[in-house]
Design a protein around this motif. Structure first.
Motif, PDB file in Angstrom:
ATOM      1  N   PHE A  59     -55.234 -29.999   2.624  1.00 42.49           N
ATOM      2  CA  PHE A  59     -56.373 -29.473   1.886  1.00 42.49           C
ATOM      3  C   PHE A  59     -57.527 -30.474   1.944  1.00 42.49           C
ATOM      4  CE2 PHE A  59     -53.892 -31.919  -1.072  1.00 42.49           C
ATOM      5  CZ  PHE A  59     -54.796 -32.512  -1.944  1.00 42.49           C
ATOM      6  N   LEU A  60     -58.720 -29.971   1.707  1.00 44.10           N
ATOM      7  CA  LEU A  60     -59.922 -30.802   1.737  1.00 44.10           C
ATOM      8  C   LEU A  60     -60.566 -30.776   0.359  1.00 44.10           C
ATOM      9  CD1 LEU A  60     -61.767 -32.519   3.541  1.00 44.10           C
ATOM     10  CD2 LEU A  60     -63.059 -30.450   4.047  1.00 44.10           C
ATOM     11  N   PRO A  61     -60.416 -31.859  -0.407  1.00 43.25           N
ATOM     12  CA  PRO A  61     -61.053 -31.900  -1.725  1.00 43.25           C
ATOM     13  C   PRO A  61     -62.580 -31.857  -1.591  1.00 43.25           C
ATOM     14  CG  PRO A  61     -59.426 -33.651  -1.501  1.00 43.25           C
ATOM     15  CD  PRO A  61     -59.633 -33.055  -0.141  1.00 43.25           C
ATOM     16  N   ALA A  64     -64.954 -34.686   0.013  1.00 42.46           N
ATOM     17  CA  ALA A  64     -64.079 -35.635   0.708  1.00 42.46           C
ATOM     18  C   ALA A  64     -64.426 -35.644   2.187  1.00 42.46           C
ATOM     19  CB  ALA A  64     -62.620 -35.259   0.518  1.00 42.46           C
ATOM     20  N   GLY A  65     -64.263 -36.786   2.804  1.00 41.48           N
ATOM     21  CA  GLY A  65     -64.549 -36.912   4.227  1.00 41.48           C
ATOM     22  C   GLY A  65     -63.306 -36.799   5.090  1.00 41.48           C
ATOM     23  N   VAL A  66     -62.146 -36.665   4.454  1.00 39.44           N
ATOM     24  CA  VAL A  66     -60.891 -36.600   5.190  1.00 39.44           C
ATOM     25  C   VAL A  66     -59.957 -35.624   4.475  1.00 39.44           C
ATOM     26  CG1 VAL A  66     -59.833 -38.552   3.960  1.00 39.44           C
ATOM     27  CG2 VAL A  66     -59.086 -38.021   6.263  1.00 39.44           C
ATOM     28  N   TYR A  67     -59.128 -34.938   5.263  1.00 33.33           N
ATOM     29  CA  TYR A  67     -58.150 -34.033   4.670  1.00 33.33           C
ATOM     30  C   TYR A  67     -57.103 -34.827   3.897  1.00 33.33           C
ATOM     31  CZ  TYR A  67     -59.777 -29.847   7.029  1.00 33.33           C
ATOM     32  OH  TYR A  67     -60.524 -28.779   7.429  1.00 33.33           O
ATOM     33  N   TRP A  68     -56.530 -34.190   2.893  1.00 36.43           N
ATOM     34  CA  TRP A  68     -55.432 -34.735   2.111  1.00 36.43           C
ATOM     35  C   TRP A  68     -54.201 -33.892   2.381  1.00 36.43           C
ATOM     36  CZ3 TRP A  68     -55.200 -38.229  -2.349  1.00 36.43           C
ATOM     37  CH2 TRP A  68     -56.317 -39.061  -2.413  1.00 36.43           C
TER      38      TRP A  68
END
Length: 124
Positions: A59-61, A64-68
């Motif tokens: 997922f992408l908060p 945010a610059g990166v997926y989690w």
């Protein structure tokens, strides 16, 4: 002036308790699916392997610059590795005990770019 939107994600208490691992893509790694159907995830910040029945949810908060990555469910096993080299030992151990059904192909980015530049005659 820029407009900023905020996204809120609501997670019930029941959902929070079944989260085994939640980590940014910078520190999350997937080792593969073993012969018994379990998925092996690694938290690279703590060098801990989590073995679960499920794959990670990506997922992408907001902002945010990166997926989690989030792993849910009851862990089958948790292994705290002492050194980075222990990851290779873990992979070999699982291979000898359970085998691997699905292992991600490691990508050698430096080798890839070296081959790309060499093929074009670029000797950088």
């Amino acid at each position: 002036m820029s407009i900023t939107t905020t996204a809120h994600e609501t997670i019930s208490d029941g959902q929070q308790h079944d989260i085994v691992l939640e980590q940014s893509g910078s520190y999350y790694g997937y080792l593969g699916k073993d012969g018994e159907g379990f998925h092996h995830h690694i938290d690279e910040a703590t060098n801990t392997v989590y073995v679960t029945l499920g794959r990670a949810e990506r997922f992408l908060p907001a902002n945010a610059g990166v997926y989690w990555f989030r792993v849910r469910g009851e862990p089958n096993h948790r292994e705290e590795l002492e050194r980075d080299e222990d990851r290779d030992r873990w992979v070999a151990y699982v291979d000898s005990v359970r085998g691997w059904i699905d292992r991600p192909v490691p990508i050698d980015v430096n080798g890839f770019f070296a081959e790309m530049h060499t093929a074009k005659g670029d000797r950088r």
